[in-house]
Design a protein around this motif. Structure first.
Motif, PDB file in Angstrom:
ATOM      1  N   GLY A   1      88.099   6.820 -28.800  1.00 20.70           N
ATOM      2  CA  GLY A   1      86.902   7.853 -29.083  1.00 20.70           C
ATOM      3  C   GLY A   1      85.663   7.464 -29.394  1.00 20.70           C
ATOM      4  N   LEU A   2      85.481   6.659 -30.261  1.00 17.18           N
ATOM      5  CA  LEU A   2      84.303   6.955 -31.096  1.00 17.18           C
ATOM      6  C   LEU A   2      83.758   5.475 -29.936  1.00 17.18           C
ATOM      7  CD1 LEU A   2      81.648   6.465 -33.370  1.00 17.18           C
ATOM      8  CD2 LEU A   2      83.109   4.684 -34.282  1.00 17.18           C
TER       9      LEU A   2
ATOM     10  N   GLY B   1      77.319   6.410 -24.373  1.00 14.42           N
ATOM     11  CA  GLY B   1      76.543   7.785 -23.293  1.00 14.42           C
ATOM     12  C   GLY B   1      77.476   7.611 -22.731  1.00 14.42           C
ATOM     13  N   CYS B   2      77.894   7.081 -21.528  1.00 10.09           N
ATOM     14  CA  CYS B   2      77.932   7.850 -20.332  1.00 10.09           C
ATOM     15  C   CYS B   2      79.344   8.685 -20.247  1.00 10.09           C
ATOM     16  CB  CYS B   2      77.538   6.724 -19.341  1.00 10.09           C
ATOM     17  SG  CYS B   2      78.434   5.703 -18.663  1.00 10.09           S
TER      18      CYS B   2
ATOM     19  N   ILE C   1      71.710  15.651 -25.796  1.00  8.36           N
ATOM     20  CA  ILE C   1      70.672  14.497 -25.481  1.00  8.36           C
ATOM     21  C   ILE C   1      70.521  14.696 -23.932  1.00  8.36           C
ATOM     22  CG2 ILE C   1      69.412  12.728 -25.740  1.00  8.36           C
ATOM     23  CD1 ILE C   1      70.889  12.356 -28.897  1.00  8.36           C
ATOM     24  N   GLY C   2      71.362  14.056 -23.493  1.00 11.00           N
ATOM     25  CA  GLY C   2      71.567  14.122 -21.674  1.00 11.00           C
ATOM     26  C   GLY C   2      71.505  15.047 -21.208  1.00 11.00           C
TER      27      GLY C   2
ATOM     28  N   GLY D   1      79.109  11.897 -29.963  1.00  9.15           N
ATOM     29  CA  GLY D   1      79.397  12.294 -28.757  1.00  9.15           C
ATOM     30  C   GLY D   1      79.011  13.615 -27.771  1.00  9.15           C
ATOM     31  N   VAL D   2      78.678  14.538 -29.012  1.00  7.70           N
ATOM     32  CA  VAL D   2      78.436  15.864 -28.610  1.00  7.70           C
ATOM     33  C   VAL D   2      76.265  15.547 -29.266  1.00  7.70           C
ATOM     34  CG1 VAL D   2      77.758  17.938 -30.512  1.00  7.70           C
ATOM     35  CG2 VAL D   2      80.635  17.028 -29.829  1.00  7.70           C
ATOM     36  N   LEU D   3      76.392  14.654 -30.027  1.00  7.58           N
ATOM     37  CA  LEU D   3      75.081  14.745 -29.451  1.00  7.58           C
ATOM     38  C   LEU D   3      74.475  13.798 -28.693  1.00  7.58           C
ATOM     39  CD1 LEU D   3      74.632  12.841 -33.741  1.00  7.58           C
ATOM     40  CD2 LEU D   3      73.382  14.974 -32.136  1.00  7.58           C
TER      41      LEU D   3
END
Length: 141
Positions: A60-61, A67-68, A107-108, A101-103
């Motif tokens: 998961g990390l 990012g994608c 950002i996306g 992931g939330v960050l």
């Protein structure tokens, strides 16, 4: 040393050993830690237990860092965290995957909103149709 006869009490072992099957110190097993002074404590989950969510936390990390695949990374990290918690263990890697992931999603989302906003501004400036500006093709409704 004399051998006791029938009905006579047996003397303790002359070598000071405990009789077989008995624990020393009043029936309590004694264990020493690595220093020889402190009692040894077993880690949570018992001896030899492994963290069932550790691998999912790592996967998961990694997915979150890319990012994608941040959304998939968050889901896998949450599953790993839940498995670890059911076993009574922590999973810092899963937490890191969730946070990263939330960050990335935030950002996306900001980047997407900015891009769409810029495109809308450019289309309102150019009008409907297909336009070439500095080598970039804009197709506006």
């Amino acid at each position: 040393m004399t051998i006791p006869g029938p009905g006579q009490p047996q003397s303790p072992d002359p070598y000071g050993q405990q009789p077989s099957g008995q624990e020393p110190y009043g029936g309590q097993p004694y264990t020493q830690g690595p220093s020889g002074h402190q009692p040894y404590e077993q880690p949570a989950g018992g001896p030899g237990s492994q963290n069932p969510g550790k691998t999912l936390g790592i996967v998961g990390l990694v997915l979150s860092i890319l990012g994608c695949t941040a959304l998939i990374g968050i889901v896998v990290s949450v599953i790993g965290l839940v498995k670890s918690r059911k076993a009574g263990l922590g999973n810092g890697l899963a937490w890191a995957g969730i946070i990263i992931g939330v960050l990335w999603l935030v950002i996306g989302g900001i980047g997407l909103a900015t891009g769409v906003g810029g495109l809308m501004d450019k289309c309102s400036e150019l009008g409907p149709g297909t336009h070439q500006v500095d080598g970039v093709t804009y197709t506006c409704p």
